[in-house]
Structures are given as C-alpha cells and as structure tokens.
Scaffold this active site. Structure first.
Site: not given
Lengths: 209, 241
Positions: B109, B148, B158, B161, B163
C-alpha cells in the site's frame, strides 16, 4: 421458507475499513496527490450561514488508548435545521453554501480529530415532534467490522435535549450523557469537545439507524 | 398514480453482516462495543445524505492505471471492474459516490504505516472514485492487487481485495466493505472475510470473471454488484415528520 415466490436482495455485507482507509477516503493524509478536489473536514465557506463552531475529540479503545487510525464522518442540517439533500421533505430552501457533510482522520500521533462547521438548527422528529440540534457521526477503522453510528448533542441546549425523542428513547438515562458535547471557548472560537469511548465503563451510545 | 411518498429504510438485517466482536480478527476485541446497539426509528437525519457534483471529479478519477502514472504505466495485471449498485428492492441507486482503494501488484500500500518488503510502484497510487449513473452502473480500471501478509496470527495473508465505500441517498445506507476475486484460494482462510456469518453473504463479496467483457490485447474484466438498503413507500400515515 421453501415457498417464497418473491425475491429481495440482501444488503452487501460490511467489512472493516482497515488500517489504510486514508488511501481511498483521505488520500492527502496518506501523502497521495491524485484528485483536484479533495473532501475534508471544512464544512464552512465565507457564504455559509450560522454560528461557526469547532467539533473536536479523540476516540478511545477498550484500554483507554486513542485510536490513531480512525476515520470519522459527520452529517448535519444547516443553521435553519434543513438538510441539503433531495430527501429533506420540509419544503424549505437549504443553505446553498453548505454541503452538510465532512470527513477527517485522527492525527497519526495524537489521535485528535476535528471539524470546522456550524451549529445546526433543530430538525423535525417523527409525528410532529422536534429534535434537539444534533450532528450524526459515523466512525470506521481497523478492528471495526461495521461502521459505528452515534449522535453529537450540545450541552448548552439542555432544554431541547431534555425533550429530544432519540435521547429519550435511551432507557438507561445515565448513558444519554455520553452523547453530549462540552462547550468551551478558545481564542474567541466556540469549541465543542466530544470524546468517543468504543468500549468500557463510559462507553458511548451507538445506534442501529 | 399519485407521487410516491417515501417512508423509512428497511431495517438492517444484522445476520447479513459481521458482528462487532469477532475474536478471530484480533483487533476487533478492543474496538467493539460491549453494549448492544440501540435501534432507533428513523427521522429526516437518517434518510437524508449529501449530494456530490460531477464537476468535483477529474477525468482520471476512476482510472487507477493512469491517475498516478508519472514516467510510465504501473506494473501488473490490467483489469476493469464494473457492475450495478441497487437497493434491496432492486431499484438502481443513482449518483452514489463510490470510492475505492487498494494495494499495488506486489500487495504493498502507498501508506506511511505500510512497511511490507513488497515493492512500491512509482506509477501507482491506489485510489479512485466515481458516481453511479442513471442505471446505477459504475466502472473503473485498475491493476489487480496482490495478496499481502499481516499480523493477526503471524503468518496471516489477505486475499487480493479492493476496499470500497458508498455514500448514496440516505445516511442509513452508508457502507464500507471489500471485494475479492473469483478463484483466489486465500478467500477460504481469511479471518476478516470469515467475520461474515453466512456463506451466501461471503460469496456476495466475490467479483466474478466477466469473460465476454475482456478487451482483447488490453484488459480483463470483473463484474461486481453492490446492494444497499432500500426505502419503503408510504400509502397510509406518514410518521416520518
């Protein structure tokens, strides 16, 4: 259950906003410069009508530690108690210089958050009643699976608060206090302090709206 | 027929959502209320919401492949995601604000608190936004995010995905969630997705491969529909005000 002849859709399930919620909802706080117009915590312009106030506080977890990755949004009526929304049916014109909505993130170091806004007017309640001035507030964060809804009322509106239908629907009278922001004056500015306790002894009232 | 008078939004079905306290997702333990939520009868406050204007959006706001590109294209799988936002009664949700954010192809991120060894991509930001159209339709373009690792249990990962967040017609519809990708084997072991109680609702968060909408020599496509709460109409007493 086997004989249902109509279908309705189920609401998409909620998931946590996660620790990096700022990337999408407050990119500037994540040092990302992508949008020409960014949403923020400033609800007032020079043309906005009404008394300027600052709303500020912290959000605490079950150990009393500030939640430093929380994202907060508010939704409120204008100074005359009219929502700048097509769904407001009062038939009164809303302040054209007021969005009524804002968004902010807690400071990554201290956990403090604030909004610069105006004090909302009273809004009609159900069945001809009147609600005390209030601001709807929602919070999202890592560890919060579904956004928590609460309301901010004002301690200098004691009489209106005593007659507010939502506050009075809280059976545990002691818990109503958790929704009252405390007025103070700082350098000629009116500031309301509203701390939110997600869990524990002085837990803030959260609503299923 | 006379003009339709709108009543309240239908009650949120809490069984369709994660509970607040979900010990398998450890952070929720100290960030969930001990008291039950207090359900209230809706007022104007809950059925209204802000409006966002088209002129607040830039031409690349829904193009995550280009909106942060500086000296080239970001690295990763080119995908388009599209679908419809409807309410639970099937009505299109028009002019809703849909905001998205995600990791890059490495699962990293662009955020000051992310220290994962997966590399940052100088040409990828990871956020976008759009308004749904008259049919409730939305479309955006991006790089497929990588999975990640995170510290829940020590070796937790995770699934890939994205958000997403919606602000629509009523404050009661406010929703933040995450979409996953069809076929990702990490989906079955994710403690965050497992907070959703039913298999049917977990499946509602999986975007489906939309093969006929792939663009040759360019991008693949996923289809993902979103359902919000809906308002009942009022034909007798109107108690909302």
């Amino acid at each position: 259950m086997n004989n249902r002849i109509f279908t309705q859709l189920h609401e998409t399930p909620s998931q946590t906003g996660g620790p990096y919620v700022h990337i999408g909802l407050l990119p500037k706080q994540a040092n990302i410069d992508v949008f020409k117009y960014n949403f923020d915590n400033q609800l007032v312009t020079d043309k906005t009508q009404g008394q300027r106030i600052r709303l500020e506080g912290q959000v605490f977890d079950g150990l009393g530690i500030p939640v430093r990755d929380v994202l907060i949004e508010i939704w409120q009526a204008d100074a005359n108690g009219v929502y700048p929304s097509k769904a407001d049916t009062q038939g009164k014109k809303a302040d054209g210089a007021f969005l009524g909505w804002g968004r902010t993130g807690a400071d990554f170091d201290t956990g403090f958050w604030h909004f610069d806004t105006i004090k909302p007017g009273a809004v009609p309640g159900r069945k001809g009643s009147t609600q005390a001035p209030h601001i709807a507030l929602a919070l999202f964060a890592r560890g919060i699976n579904i956004g928590l809804h609460t309301r901010v009322y004002f301690d200098d509106e004691a009489e209106a608060n005593a007659n507010d239908p939502i506050l009075n629907s809280i059976e545990w009278v002691k818990r109503r206090e958790t929704l009252i922001a405390r007025r103070q004056e700082r350098d000629d500015q009116v500031v309301y302090r509203f701390d939110i306790h997600i869990q524990g002894d002085d837990e803030t009232v959260f609503f299923d709206i | 027929m006379a003009q339709i008078i709108q009543g309240a939004y239908a009650q949120r079905n809490t069984d369709d959502h994660p509970p607040a306290y979900t010990p398998g997702y450890k952070t929720s333990v100290l960030r969930s209320p001990k008291n039950a939520l207090i359900s209230i009868a809706q007022t104007l406050t809950e059925v209204t919401a802000p409006h966002f204007r088209e002129d607040q959006f830039g031409p690349k706001d829904n193009d995550l492949i280009l909106n942060c590109a500086k000296d080239g294209l970001p690295i990763g799988e080119r995908i388009i995601i599209h679908g419809y936002v409807r309410d639970q009664f099937g009505h299109p949700v028009k002019n809703a604000l849909l905001e998205v954010w995600q990791a890059n192809a490495s699962g990293r991120y662009r955020h000051p608190n992310d220290q994962y060894i997966g590399t940052l991509d100088p040409n990828f930001g990871g956020c976008g936004r759009m308004l749904t159209d008259e049919n409730g339709f939305y479309v955006f373009r991006t790089i497929k995010p990588g999975p990640y690792p995170w510290r829940n249990r020590i070796n937790e990962w995770r699934p890939a995905h994205i958000h997403f967040s919606l602000i629509a017609d009523g404050w009661a519809q406010r929703l933040i969630s995450q979409l996953y990708f069809e076929g990702d084997t990490l989906i079955d072991s994710c403690p965050i997705l497992k907070t959703v109680p039913s298999d049917e609702q977990r499946r509602a968060l999986i975007a489906l491969e939309d093969k006929s909408n792939f663009i040759e020599a360019d991008s693949r496509c996923y289809r993902f529909d979103i359902h919000l709460r809906g308002r009942r109409a009022t034909y007798f007493e109107n108690d909302l005000t």
